[in-house]
Design a protein around this motif. Structure first.
Motif, PDB file in Angstrom:
ATOM      1  N   GLN A  86     -15.776  -7.675  17.299  1.00  0.00           N
ATOM      2  CA  GLN A  86     -16.913  -6.842  16.909  1.00  0.00           C
ATOM      3  C   GLN A  86     -17.257  -5.884  18.039  1.00  0.00           C
ATOM      4  OE1 GLN A  86     -17.911  -7.195  13.771  1.00  0.00           O
ATOM      5  NE2 GLN A  86     -16.483  -8.887  13.616  1.00  0.00           N
ATOM      6  N   ALA A  87     -17.716  -4.713  17.682  1.00  0.00           N
ATOM      7  CA  ALA A  87     -18.104  -3.706  18.662  1.00  0.00           C
ATOM      8  C   ALA A  87     -19.619  -3.679  18.774  1.00  0.00           C
ATOM      9  CB  ALA A  87     -17.566  -2.340  18.273  1.00  0.00           C
ATOM     10  N   GLY A  88     -20.171  -4.507  19.628  1.00  0.00           N
ATOM     11  CA  GLY A  88     -21.604  -4.527  19.862  1.00  0.00           C
ATOM     12  C   GLY A  88     -22.314  -5.669  19.153  1.00  0.00           C
ATOM     13  N   ILE A  89     -23.514  -5.939  19.607  1.00  0.00           N
ATOM     14  CA  ILE A  89     -24.307  -7.041  19.055  1.00  0.00           C
ATOM     15  C   ILE A  89     -24.647  -6.803  17.587  1.00  0.00           C
ATOM     16  CG2 ILE A  89     -26.561  -8.178  19.214  1.00  0.00           C
ATOM     17  CD1 ILE A  89     -26.331  -7.954  22.254  1.00  0.00           C
ATOM     18  N   LEU A  90     -24.963  -5.566  17.208  1.00  0.00           N
ATOM     19  CA  LEU A  90     -25.309  -5.291  15.812  1.00  0.00           C
ATOM     20  C   LEU A  90     -24.150  -5.616  14.884  1.00  0.00           C
ATOM     21  CD1 LEU A  90     -27.307  -4.276  13.708  1.00  0.00           C
ATOM     22  CD2 LEU A  90     -26.495  -1.960  14.157  1.00  0.00           C
ATOM     23  N   ALA A  91     -22.940  -5.243  15.259  1.00  0.00           N
ATOM     24  CA  ALA A  91     -21.771  -5.547  14.425  1.00  0.00           C
ATOM     25  C   ALA A  91     -21.544  -7.052  14.330  1.00  0.00           C
ATOM     26  CB  ALA A  91     -20.525  -4.859  14.983  1.00  0.00           C
ATOM     27  N   GLY A  92     -21.729  -7.756  15.438  1.00  0.00           N
ATOM     28  CA  GLY A  92     -21.576  -9.208  15.421  1.00  0.00           C
ATOM     29  C   GLY A  92     -22.627  -9.887  14.563  1.00  0.00           C
ATOM     30  N   ALA A  93     -23.868  -9.419  14.678  1.00  0.00           N
ATOM     31  CA  ALA A  93     -24.954  -9.988  13.870  1.00  0.00           C
ATOM     32  C   ALA A  93     -24.733  -9.698  12.390  1.00  0.00           C
ATOM     33  CB  ALA A  93     -26.297  -9.432  14.333  1.00  0.00           C
ATOM     34  N   THR A  94     -24.244  -8.515  12.088  1.00  0.00           N
ATOM     35  CA  THR A  94     -23.964  -8.151  10.696  1.00  0.00           C
ATOM     36  C   THR A  94     -22.865  -9.034  10.123  1.00  0.00           C
ATOM     37  OG1 THR A  94     -24.651  -5.867  11.112  1.00  0.00           O
ATOM     38  CG2 THR A  94     -23.313  -6.255   9.159  1.00  0.00           C
TER      39      THR A  94
END
Length: 177
Positions: free
Chosen positions: A29-37
């Motif tokens: 994932q590229a960034g926390i937002l992508a991981g959380a999504t």
């Protein structure tokens, strides 16, 4: 310094301009937002089944229903130690009222409002690092966030450059000295 902070925060939160090697430790994932999504840990106020912003952040929903941000974090065994949000969220929070119509986040007209969610601080950076088109807020156990700044990376801010005479000839060049 603001530009450096903004670049680091946007890289960590949104994956903006990150090196490809960063995604290795983020499960691709590229960034926390992508991981959380990808983990299903993003709460949407619109169409999320929440009565209001308070529920979207703090609500414990019935089994099988949508949980608020903090419940999703706690379901994974973490507790929020802080929150970072877009400045625009302040106005939305100021609009939250209790059953008697009193503002939840204001204790007095003469006092500065302390924004906390479930007892943990809520920060509103004003450097443009939070993109309100992508997210209003991030909550997390920030003790789990590990980062490092290379020690060999330095920068210098020069406040003078050259001195020229009336003919335009360079008399003194700071960068060459």
């Amino acid at each position: 310094e603001i530009a450096i902070n903004q670049a680091i925060v946007q890289a960590v939160l949104y994956g903006t301009n990150i090196p490809a090697s960063w995604t290795t430790n983020l499960g691709g994932q590229a960034g926390i937002l992508a991981g959380a999504t990808a983990a299903g840990h993003v709460v949407s106020l619109a169409g999320g089944g929440f009565a209001d912003l308070y529920d979207a952040i703090l609500a414990e929903s019935a089994p099988g229903a949508a949980n608020g941000v903090l419940m999703l974090l706690e379901a994974d065994g973490f507790m929020a130690t802080g929150h970072i949000a877009d400045v625009g969220l302040r106005g939305r929070l100021r609009g939250l009222r209790d059953a008697n119509g009193n503002p939840i986040f204001k204790s007095g007209v003469q006092e500065r409002t302390r924004y906390e969610l479930d007892g943990e601080p809520l920060y509103f950076p004003t450097d443009g690092s939070i993109n309100p088109a992508l997210s209003w807020m991030f909550s997390g156990d920030w003790q789990q966030l590990v980062y490092a700044i290379r020690q060999d990376m330095t920068y210098t801010v020069a406040n003078q450059a050259i001195i020229q005479d009336a003919a335009g000839n360079i008399v003194y060049n700071l960068f060459q000295q």
